[in-house]
Design an enzyme around this catalytic site. Sequence first.
Site, mmCIF file in Angstrom:
data_model
loop_
_atom_site.group_PDB
_atom_site.id
_atom_site.type_symbol
_atom_site.label_atom_id
_atom_site.label_comp_id
_atom_site.label_asym_id
_atom_site.label_seq_id
_atom_site.Cartn_x
_atom_site.Cartn_y
_atom_site.Cartn_z
ATOM 1 N N LYS A 44 -91.040 -14.842 55.840
ATOM 2 C CA LYS A 44 -91.985 -14.381 56.828
ATOM 3 C C LYS A 44 -91.958 -15.303 58.048
ATOM 4 O O LYS A 44 -92.359 -14.938 59.135
ATOM 5 C CB LYS A 44 -93.402 -14.391 56.237
ATOM 6 C CG LYS A 44 -93.607 -13.492 55.057
ATOM 7 C CD LYS A 44 -95.069 -13.632 54.582
ATOM 8 C CE LYS A 44 -95.262 -12.921 53.278
ATOM 9 N NZ LYS A 44 -96.645 -13.130 52.766
ATOM 10 N N GLY A 45 -91.506 -16.527 57.868
ATOM 11 C CA GLY A 45 -91.711 -17.588 58.857
ATOM 12 C C GLY A 45 -91.155 -17.343 60.244
ATOM 13 O O GLY A 45 -91.656 -17.889 61.212
ATOM 14 N N GLU A 100 -83.962 -17.602 62.087
ATOM 15 C CA GLU A 100 -84.645 -18.315 61.003
ATOM 16 C C GLU A 100 -85.671 -19.286 61.575
ATOM 17 O O GLU A 100 -85.546 -19.737 62.711
ATOM 18 C CB GLU A 100 -83.565 -19.047 60.174
ATOM 19 C CG GLU A 100 -84.041 -20.037 59.132
ATOM 20 C CD GLU A 100 -84.833 -19.427 57.986
ATOM 21 O OE1 GLU A 100 -85.707 -18.599 58.243
ATOM 22 O OE2 GLU A 100 -84.595 -19.828 56.823
ATOM 23 N N ASP A 101 -86.666 -19.616 60.778
ATOM 24 C CA ASP A 101 -87.689 -20.554 61.241
ATOM 25 C C ASP A 101 -87.171 -21.999 61.216
ATOM 26 O O ASP A 101 -87.105 -22.659 62.247
ATOM 27 C CB ASP A 101 -88.998 -20.407 60.445
ATOM 28 C CG ASP A 101 -88.815 -20.430 58.929
ATOM 29 O OD1 ASP A 101 -87.703 -20.750 58.442
ATOM 30 O OD2 ASP A 101 -89.794 -20.134 58.215
ATOM 31 N N ASP A 104 -83.533 -26.674 56.716
ATOM 32 C CA ASP A 104 -83.960 -27.932 56.103
ATOM 33 C C ASP A 104 -82.760 -28.496 55.323
ATOM 34 O O ASP A 104 -81.850 -29.073 55.923
ATOM 35 C CB ASP A 104 -85.182 -27.605 55.237
ATOM 36 C CG ASP A 104 -85.848 -28.817 54.606
ATOM 37 O OD1 ASP A 104 -85.608 -29.935 55.053
ATOM 38 O OD2 ASP A 104 -86.617 -28.627 53.647
ATOM 39 N N LYS A 132 -84.337 -29.506 60.748
ATOM 40 C CA LYS A 132 -84.630 -30.823 60.150
ATOM 41 C C LYS A 132 -83.288 -31.432 59.721
ATOM 42 O O LYS A 132 -82.969 -31.502 58.535
ATOM 43 C CB LYS A 132 -85.534 -30.647 58.923
ATOM 44 C CG LYS A 132 -86.953 -30.253 59.231
ATOM 45 C CD LYS A 132 -87.764 -30.210 57.949
ATOM 46 C CE LYS A 132 -89.224 -29.973 58.204
ATOM 47 N NZ LYS A 132 -89.982 -29.840 56.946
ATOM 48 N N PHE A 153 -93.965 -32.017 57.185
ATOM 49 C CA PHE A 153 -94.185 -30.595 56.934
ATOM 50 C C PHE A 153 -94.873 -29.966 58.148
ATOM 51 O O PHE A 153 -95.928 -30.413 58.571
ATOM 52 C CB PHE A 153 -95.035 -30.387 55.680
ATOM 53 C CG PHE A 153 -95.072 -28.942 55.257
ATOM 54 C CD1 PHE A 153 -94.027 -28.390 54.534
ATOM 55 C CD2 PHE A 153 -96.145 -28.132 55.601
ATOM 56 C CE1 PHE A 153 -94.040 -27.052 54.169
ATOM 57 C CE2 PHE A 153 -96.164 -26.785 55.240
ATOM 58 C CZ PHE A 153 -95.115 -26.249 54.522
ATOM 59 N N VAL A 154 -94.256 -28.922 58.702
ATOM 60 C CA VAL A 154 -94.800 -28.295 59.903
ATOM 61 C C VAL A 154 -95.316 -26.893 59.625
ATOM 62 O O VAL A 154 -94.859 -26.221 58.694
ATOM 63 C CB VAL A 154 -93.760 -28.263 61.053
ATOM 64 C CG1 VAL A 154 -93.456 -29.660 61.552
ATOM 65 C CG2 VAL A 154 -92.491 -27.550 60.622
ATOM 66 N N ASP A 160 -96.193 -21.161 57.630
ATOM 67 C CA ASP A 160 -97.440 -21.229 56.863
ATOM 68 C C ASP A 160 -97.591 -22.491 56.039
ATOM 69 O O ASP A 160 -96.627 -23.219 55.784
ATOM 70 C CB ASP A 160 -97.494 -20.051 55.885
ATOM 71 C CG ASP A 160 -96.551 -20.261 54.687
ATOM 72 O OD1 ASP A 160 -95.344 -20.534 54.921
ATOM 73 O OD2 ASP A 160 -97.016 -20.209 53.542
ATOM 74 N N ARG A 166 -100.219 -19.224 60.012
ATOM 75 C CA ARG A 166 -99.091 -18.628 60.744
ATOM 76 C C ARG A 166 -99.477 -18.252 62.167
ATOM 77 O O ARG A 166 -98.625 -18.111 63.045
ATOM 78 C CB ARG A 166 -98.592 -17.354 60.035
ATOM 79 C CG ARG A 166 -98.012 -17.597 58.650
ATOM 80 C CD ARG A 166 -97.373 -16.322 58.120
ATOM 81 N NE ARG A 166 -97.097 -16.393 56.694
ATOM 82 C CZ ARG A 166 -96.010 -16.931 56.161
ATOM 83 N NH1 ARG A 166 -95.080 -17.458 56.931
ATOM 84 N NH2 ARG A 166 -95.848 -16.949 54.849
HETATM 85 P P1 IMP Z 1 -83.583 -24.977 53.109
HETATM 86 O O1 IMP Z 1 -82.924 -24.057 52.142
HETATM 87 O O2 IMP Z 1 -83.925 -26.287 52.458
HETATM 88 O O3 IMP Z 1 -82.835 -25.170 54.391
HETATM 89 O O4 IMP Z 1 -84.991 -24.362 53.386
HETATM 90 C C1 IMP Z 1 -85.360 -23.711 54.502
HETATM 91 C C2 IMP Z 1 -86.698 -23.038 54.250
HETATM 92 O O5 IMP Z 1 -87.672 -23.983 53.794
HETATM 93 C C3 IMP Z 1 -87.248 -22.502 55.548
HETATM 94 O O6 IMP Z 1 -86.881 -21.156 55.715
HETATM 95 C C4 IMP Z 1 -88.728 -22.639 55.370
HETATM 96 O O7 IMP Z 1 -89.244 -21.471 54.805
HETATM 97 C C5 IMP Z 1 -88.915 -23.732 54.380
HETATM 98 N N1 IMP Z 1 -89.387 -24.957 55.043
HETATM 99 C C6 IMP Z 1 -88.720 -26.130 55.158
HETATM 100 N N2 IMP Z 1 -89.454 -27.038 55.800
HETATM 101 C C7 IMP Z 1 -90.620 -26.426 56.108
HETATM 102 C C8 IMP Z 1 -91.815 -26.858 56.817
HETATM 103 O O8 IMP Z 1 -91.943 -28.005 57.285
HETATM 104 N N3 IMP Z 1 -92.797 -25.926 56.941
HETATM 105 C C9 IMP Z 1 -92.691 -24.667 56.446
HETATM 106 N N4 IMP Z 1 -91.603 -24.221 55.805
HETATM 107 C C10 IMP Z 1 -90.580 -25.096 55.631
HETATM 108 MG MG MG Z 2 -88.187 -19.566 55.206
#
Ligand code: IMP
Ligand code: MG
Length: 177
Positions: A44-45, A100-101, A104, A132, A153-154, A160, A166
């Site tokens: 949803k982000g 994508e939001d 990470d 990140k 954490f943002v 959310d 959101r």
């Molecule tokens: P990855 O697979 O570790 O790259 O995860 C990415 C997903 O983790 C993103 O699509 C977000 O939904 C979630 N995520 C990572 N960091 C944050 C944050 O600081 N706030 C909210 N969602 C996050």
């Molecule tokens: Mg996500």
Amino acid sequence: MKPPAVKLKTLIDSETLARRVAELGREISEDYKGESLYICCILKGAFVFAADLIRHIDCPLRVDFMRLASYGNATESRGKVKITKDVELSFEGCHVLIVEDIVDTGYTMKFLVDRLKLHKPKSVRICAMLDKRSRREIDVPVDYVGFTIGDGFVLGYGLDYAEFYRDLSDICVMETP
Ligand code: IMP
Ligand code: MG
């Protein structure tokens, strides 16, 4: 149901966000000049970011939505990813731009790019509002990045915490008490 009480600090305010989103839109429009785009918005982000971004892209485009879930707890994602809602429009032969939001660890985007490539798109690129980068565990090319941030954490601007917040116009970082 009440939102969990959190202490927030503004990390990126709405004016800064708006300026950067407009810049990204211009850059994307230049890169895809003369082409049409298939925007794959990750729920949803990314819905707020995608809604703003597409209005700055000057190419014919279609939008579809996918929802991905990583197995893990609220603040830390893990390596395993599954699709909980798939796209509905075909993207075979299309230029796909994933919106994508946050990237990470990179596992979510790596999984998605590999999966989309099975359906023979003309190209696949990633546009992430936030990166990140220092937390990356797996290599995945992020073609367009709004802002590179640290590892706090943002939330806000679509992101959310326990499904709340959101609707905040700024991107905020959660301060631990
Ligand atoms: P990855 O697979 O570790 O790259 O995860 C990415 C997903 O983790 C993103 O699509 C977000 O939904 C979630 N995520 C990572 N960091 C944050 C944050 O600081 N706030 C909210 N969602 C996050
Ligand atoms: Mg996500």
